[in-house]
Design a protein around this motif. Structure first.
Motif, PDB file in Angstrom:
ATOM      1  N   LEU A   1       0.867  -1.183   0.000  1.00 24.70           N
ATOM      2  CA  LEU A   1       0.000   0.000   0.000  1.00 24.70           C
ATOM      3  C   LEU A   1       0.899   1.227   0.000  1.00 24.70           C
ATOM      4  O   LEU A   1       1.738   1.385   0.888  1.00 24.70           O
ATOM      5  N   VAL A   2       0.730   2.072  -1.004  1.00 27.87           N
ATOM      6  CA  VAL A   2       1.519   3.307  -1.078  1.00 27.87           C
ATOM      7  C   VAL A   2       0.603   4.467  -0.711  1.00 27.87           C
ATOM      8  O   VAL A   2      -0.536   4.529  -1.176  1.00 27.87           O
ATOM      9  N   ILE A   3       1.105   5.348   0.146  1.00 30.24           N
ATOM     10  CA  ILE A   3       0.327   6.529   0.536  1.00 30.24           C
ATOM     11  C   ILE A   3       0.858   7.713  -0.249  1.00 30.24           C
ATOM     12  O   ILE A   3       1.996   8.143  -0.064  1.00 30.24           O
ATOM     13  N   ASP A   4       0.045   8.244  -1.140  1.00 29.92           N
ATOM     14  CA  ASP A   4       0.483   9.383  -1.957  1.00 29.92           C
ATOM     15  C   ASP A   4      -0.750   9.969  -2.635  1.00 29.92           C
ATOM     16  O   ASP A   4      -1.727   9.264  -2.883  1.00 29.92           O
ATOM     17  N   GLY A   5      -0.741  11.239  -2.923  1.00 32.16           N
ATOM     18  CA  GLY A   5      -1.874  11.871  -3.604  1.00 32.16           C
ATOM     19  C   GLY A   5      -2.850  12.495  -2.614  1.00 32.16           C
ATOM     20  O   GLY A   5      -2.944  12.078  -1.456  1.00 32.16           O
ATOM     21  N   ASN A   6      -3.569  13.521  -3.124  1.00 30.09           N
ATOM     22  CA  ASN A   6      -4.472  14.286  -2.249  1.00 30.09           C
ATOM     23  C   ASN A   6      -5.889  13.742  -2.174  1.00 30.09           C
ATOM     24  O   ASN A   6      -6.640  14.121  -1.284  1.00 30.09           O
ATOM     25  N   GLU A   7      -6.270  12.898  -3.119  1.00 30.42           N
ATOM     26  CA  GLU A   7      -7.679  12.502  -3.191  1.00 30.42           C
ATOM     27  C   GLU A   7      -8.016  11.372  -2.229  1.00 30.42           C
ATOM     28  O   GLU A   7      -7.501  10.267  -2.351  1.00 30.42           O
ATOM     29  N   SER A   8      -8.934  11.635  -1.328  1.00 35.53           N
ATOM     30  CA  SER A   8      -9.287  10.641  -0.310  1.00 35.53           C
ATOM     31  C   SER A   8     -10.040   9.458  -0.899  1.00 35.53           C
ATOM     32  O   SER A   8     -10.066   8.378  -0.315  1.00 35.53           O
ATOM     33  N   ASN A   9     -10.675   9.662  -2.054  1.00 40.26           N
ATOM     34  CA  ASN A   9     -11.448   8.567  -2.641  1.00 40.26           C
ATOM     35  C   ASN A   9     -10.757   7.927  -3.851  1.00 40.26           C
ATOM     36  O   ASN A   9     -11.355   7.133  -4.551  1.00 40.26           O
ATOM     37  N   GLY A  10      -9.502   8.305  -4.085  1.00 40.58           N
ATOM     38  CA  GLY A  10      -8.814   7.792  -5.265  1.00 40.58           C
ATOM     39  C   GLY A  10      -8.068   6.490  -4.990  1.00 40.58           C
ATOM     40  O   GLY A  10      -7.476   6.310  -3.927  1.00 40.58           O
ATOM     41  N   ILE A  11      -8.126   5.590  -5.939  1.00 34.16           N
ATOM     42  CA  ILE A  11      -7.337   4.357  -5.888  1.00 34.16           C
ATOM     43  C   ILE A  11      -6.501   4.315  -7.161  1.00 34.16           C
ATOM     44  O   ILE A  11      -7.057   4.255  -8.264  1.00 34.16           O
ATOM     45  N   THR A  12      -5.198   4.393  -7.011  1.00 31.49           N
ATOM     46  CA  THR A  12      -4.344   4.249  -8.178  1.00 31.49           C
ATOM     47  C   THR A  12      -3.985   2.774  -8.289  1.00 31.49           C
ATOM     48  O   THR A  12      -3.173   2.262  -7.522  1.00 31.49           O
ATOM     49  N   ASN A  13      -4.673   2.106  -9.235  1.00 36.45           N
ATOM     50  CA  ASN A  13      -4.433   0.671  -9.411  1.00 36.45           C
ATOM     51  C   ASN A  13      -3.716   0.381 -10.725  1.00 36.45           C
ATOM     52  O   ASN A  13      -3.476  -0.757 -11.067  1.00 36.45           O
ATOM     53  N   GLY A  14      -3.385   1.486 -11.459  1.00 40.66           N
ATOM     54  CA  GLY A  14      -2.620   1.312 -12.692  1.00 40.66           C
ATOM     55  C   GLY A  14      -1.353   2.134 -12.594  1.00 40.66           C
ATOM     56  O   GLY A  14      -1.381   3.279 -12.143  1.00 40.66           O
ATOM     57  N   GLY A  15      -0.284   1.539 -12.971  1.00 40.67           N
ATOM     58  CA  GLY A  15       0.993   2.252 -12.940  1.00 40.67           C
ATOM     59  C   GLY A  15       1.358   2.660 -14.350  1.00 40.67           C
ATOM     60  O   GLY A  15       1.633   1.800 -15.195  1.00 40.67           O
ATOM     61  N   VAL A  16       1.327   3.974 -14.606  1.00 38.99           N
ATOM     62  CA  VAL A  16       1.745   4.451 -15.922  1.00 38.99           C
ATOM     63  C   VAL A  16       3.254   4.237 -16.016  1.00 38.99           C
ATOM     64  O   VAL A  16       4.006   4.737 -15.189  1.00 38.99           O
ATOM     65  N   GLY A  17       3.641   3.486 -17.019  1.00 36.93           N
ATOM     66  CA  GLY A  17       5.069   3.258 -17.203  1.00 36.93           C
ATOM     67  C   GLY A  17       5.690   4.406 -17.955  1.00 36.93           C
ATOM     68  O   GLY A  17       5.018   5.084 -18.735  1.00 36.93           O
ATOM     69  N   SER A  18       6.958   4.651 -17.708  1.00 39.57           N
ATOM     70  CA  SER A  18       7.627   5.685 -18.489  1.00 39.57           C
ATOM     71  C   SER A  18       9.034   5.254 -18.848  1.00 39.57           C
ATOM     72  O   SER A  18       9.644   4.431 -18.161  1.00 39.57           O
ATOM     73  N   LYS A  19       9.482   5.797 -19.941  1.00 39.41           N
ATOM     74  CA  LYS A  19      10.851   5.545 -20.388  1.00 39.41           C
ATOM     75  C   LYS A  19      11.384   6.897 -20.818  1.00 39.41           C
ATOM     76  O   LYS A  19      10.732   7.621 -21.571  1.00 39.41           O
ATOM     77  N   ARG A  20      12.544   7.229 -20.301  1.00 41.38           N
ATOM     78  CA  ARG A  20      13.136   8.534 -20.628  1.00 41.38           C
ATOM     79  C   ARG A  20      14.550   8.347 -21.129  1.00 41.38           C
ATOM     80  O   ARG A  20      15.309   7.550 -20.569  1.00 41.38           O
ATOM     81  N   TYR A  21      14.847   9.114 -22.151  1.00 45.87           N
ATOM     82  CA  TYR A  21      16.210   9.071 -22.705  1.00 45.87           C
ATOM     83  C   TYR A  21      16.798  10.473 -22.780  1.00 45.87           C
ATOM     84  O   TYR A  21      16.068  11.437 -23.015  1.00 45.87           O
ATOM     85  N   ARG A  22      18.086  10.549 -22.597  1.00 47.60           N
ATOM     86  CA  ARG A  22      18.842  11.688 -23.126  1.00 47.60           C
ATOM     87  C   ARG A  22      19.609  11.135 -24.318  1.00 47.60           C
ATOM     88  O   ARG A  22      20.438  10.240 -24.168  1.00 47.60           O
TER      89      ARG A  22
END
Lengths: 426, 426
Positions: A202-223
């Motif tokens: 369980l990760v605690i983050d974000g301001n919304e009391s009713n929000g459930i982040t159940n999807g992790g947006v993946g990212s890839k970054r390059y220089r």
């Protein structure tokens, strides 16, 4: 003592509870007498919560410079009576609330975490200004309030003498923001001493009391750095120019098609290079950001991008002279957040939704990039839930969070209900 | 006194000389007794030449910060007995060698100039190191040796008591290098008090003793700034991105065709913009350099470029959402050196070639970007000739120039012969 007995009674119902739905389990917990009995304690604990939040906020924790705050948070974890309080090799601090002694070895762990780092650089004025129940300071919400919530949960667990089935690991982790690139949780799951024991997170983050982040947006970054021989803009005209190869890449990239759902995005955030108007640059670079709700789409855009770099470089080397040397491109990964998803139908998401509903809110489901990406990508049931609020102006100097007691008490209750339910999920 | 008489005899032949070819005129001057008689003076003047060169080199003259050197050079112009020695509104310093009093009003002027500025920034160690006849220091050649040559010519003219037909204006000018953008000579020709009297111009610059720069490569430079609404790379995905518009411009620009002759070039020298990998930039810019030996070709590539900027901006605004604002491009001229040419067949170029041949070298003809671009662009016969040498590593900290006396004496003679011939050209 009374609560201990009742919880023991709950626990003794553990075997039949396997057949229980997550919703029924949450209901059973929330409606239990020991849970209800905690309310006065939580209410009385409010001042401590606010004091912890202010104290931690006023210890700067810029990316990669979380140590002072980590040391302070480690002391607070010890203050709450957690076991095995320590700092790991990456700078995360943690402590265990031990579960019942079971037969399983190694003992599986439920992790609950909040991140230590803020986005603010050294020298930022982090003093908290108080206006009624509103606290204003950079980082006061994101995610310092999450840290304060972890401490309140540990205190409440202890006060209620709750005996959990599994070990619960309370973690204040480093490196969630920006270039931190989730380094804290990556270490915890890939290299830390508990890495093979984590069954849920369980990760605690974000301001919304009713929000459930159940999807992790993946990212890839390059220089991507494009180099070439350089030269005088007039006398060496005709030689390959790395700015042309970079522009060729970006122009192609700007035309690729990505799906609206699952949401997939790409951007060029930074371009830089060259020394003077009358020189062909010998080096230019660009910073590229690609994200997707879907691992497959992220891989697709990533592969397309790398192919376009090669194509544009080849085009430039064919279009102009390489007699002083060709253009070369070096794509270096500067960020990689794994994607993943904890399905809506999974027990932990259903339990979170039930805990939100139990306290009269309607759950909403989100894809985002949080520390939960890491466990999700490894198939470990994980979600991110709100730290309590309301709050806003996150990542700005005007950041604020409202610690109005009624809402805060409910938020602690909701998180505790979810923690206790998750502990008992199959 | 004797030389004065002989030159007067030359001058009395001025009317028939109109029919003389430039080659014959140069031959007549070089073979004249008073000219030949100057050789011992020039030889004896060598120490003064070297002392002036070292003294001036050791006064830093970064772009836009030529004043200390200008003041020193102004004193030296006065020391040589020139008239009306002064500094103009741009910082150029100058003095007149008056010609015979003629009837023409205003009196036409032959300008001979060298530039005061060097490419080296403040704080550069400009002390001269001497190894035999080789002097090493940043700027010792380019164009400080040109300044020392001007002083030697003024002294020699005075010693020979040469009475020129026209006023000869000796100019140490500012702003030749880089972003100086020829500001000194532009002021002299567009705004200075002599602007309507200049009939010819000799610029002293470059290391090659046999080189004649009779073509002025024109250049046009822009900084183009692309702006847009910016936003978060993920949550604001779909908004227009100024890096895409800039890349679209550069990619198109990289494909335009320019002629090899007249030589025409273009380059992107600098790209810069954006603040972080996870933001859509709100601003990016690029520095663009275009040059041509041909005014028409320069205008063509310039017009093409500006059209491509507009095209790429329109494409980006059509490809993505402008709901938060569109991409705009602002092309700002940061450099403009006019192009021009003094034809090879023109009297001044023929005279320069004859002066080079007279001292046993073979003339070479060049297109380049020098102070002479400005008079050329206005149709004033103008060329750039060498300051003497050999020399090298121009614009580097290892710059050197060889003041070996025999070659230096010949160089002064050659320049003087050209000056005297130019004075008498129709």
């Amino acid at each position: 003592m009374r609560s201990l007995i009742v919880v023991a009674a709950l626990l003794s119902a553990a075997a039949p509870a396997l057949a229980q739905t997550p919703e029924a389990l949450v209901q059973q917990i929330v409606k239990s007498a020991p849970f209800a009995a905690l309310e006065p304690f939580i209410r009385g604990d409010q001042d401590r919560f606010v004091r912890d939040l202010i104290d931690l906020t006023e210890i700067p924790a810029p990316p990669f410079k979380e140590q002072a705050r980590a040391v302070a948070f480690q002391k607070l974890l010890a203050r709450e009576g957690l076991a095995d309080v320590e700092m790991d090799g990456e700078g995360n601090v943690m402590g265990l609330h031990p579960g019942v002694v079971g037969s399983a070895s190694p003992r599986p762990i439920l992790v609950i975490s909040a991140h230590l780092d803020t986005v603010f650089p050294e020298g930022t004025d982090v003093r908290v200004k108080r206006e009624g129940t509103v606290l204003r300071a950079p980082g006061v919400g994101d995610d310092t309030r999450g840290l304060a919530l972890l401490l309140a949960l540990a205190r409440t667990l202890k006060h209620g003498a709750f005996q959990t089935q599994h070990d619960v690991l309370f973690v204040g982790n480093v490196g969630e923001e920006g270039e931190g690139d989730l380094r804290g949780i990556k270490f915890l799951l890939h290299k830390g001493k508990y890495k093979d024991r984590i069954r849920q997170m369980l990760v605690i983050d974000g301001n919304e009391s009713n929000g459930i982040t159940n999807g992790g947006v993946g990212s890839k970054r390059y220089r991507v750095t494009f180099t070439g021989p350089g030269g005088h803009s007039y006398s060496a005209f005709g030689l390959v120019n790395p700015a042309f190869a970079m522009a060729g890449t970006i122009a192609r990239f700007s035309r690729i098609k990505v799906p609206a759902a699952p949401k997939t995005t790409y951007s060029i955030g930074v371009v830089r290079g060259g020394t003077s108007v009358n020189s062909i640059p010998f080096e230019v670079h660009m910073d590229v950001d690609m994200r997707s709700e879907s691992c497959a789409e992220l891989e697709k855009v990533d592969a397309q991008f790398l192919a376009l770099v090669a194509e544009a470089v080849a085009e430039e080397n064919a279009a102009r002279s390489t007699k002083e040397g060709p253009i070369k491109a070096d794509p270096k990964v500067i960020g990689e957040r794994p994607c993943g998803e904890t399905p809506k139908e999974s027990p932990i998401v259903r339990a979170a939704a039930a805990a939100i509903t139990a306290f009269d809110l309607t759950p909403t489901y989100h894809f985002s990039s949080t520390d939960a990406n890491v466990p999700m990508s490894r198939g470990i049931p994980a979600i991110t839930i709100g730290r309590g609020g309301p709050g806003g102006r996150t990542h700005s100097l005007d950041e604020w969070t409202d610690v109005q007691p009624a809402a805060n008490i409910v938020n602690i209750q909701r998180a505790l209900a979810l923690l206790l339910a998750a502990d008992k999920l199959p």
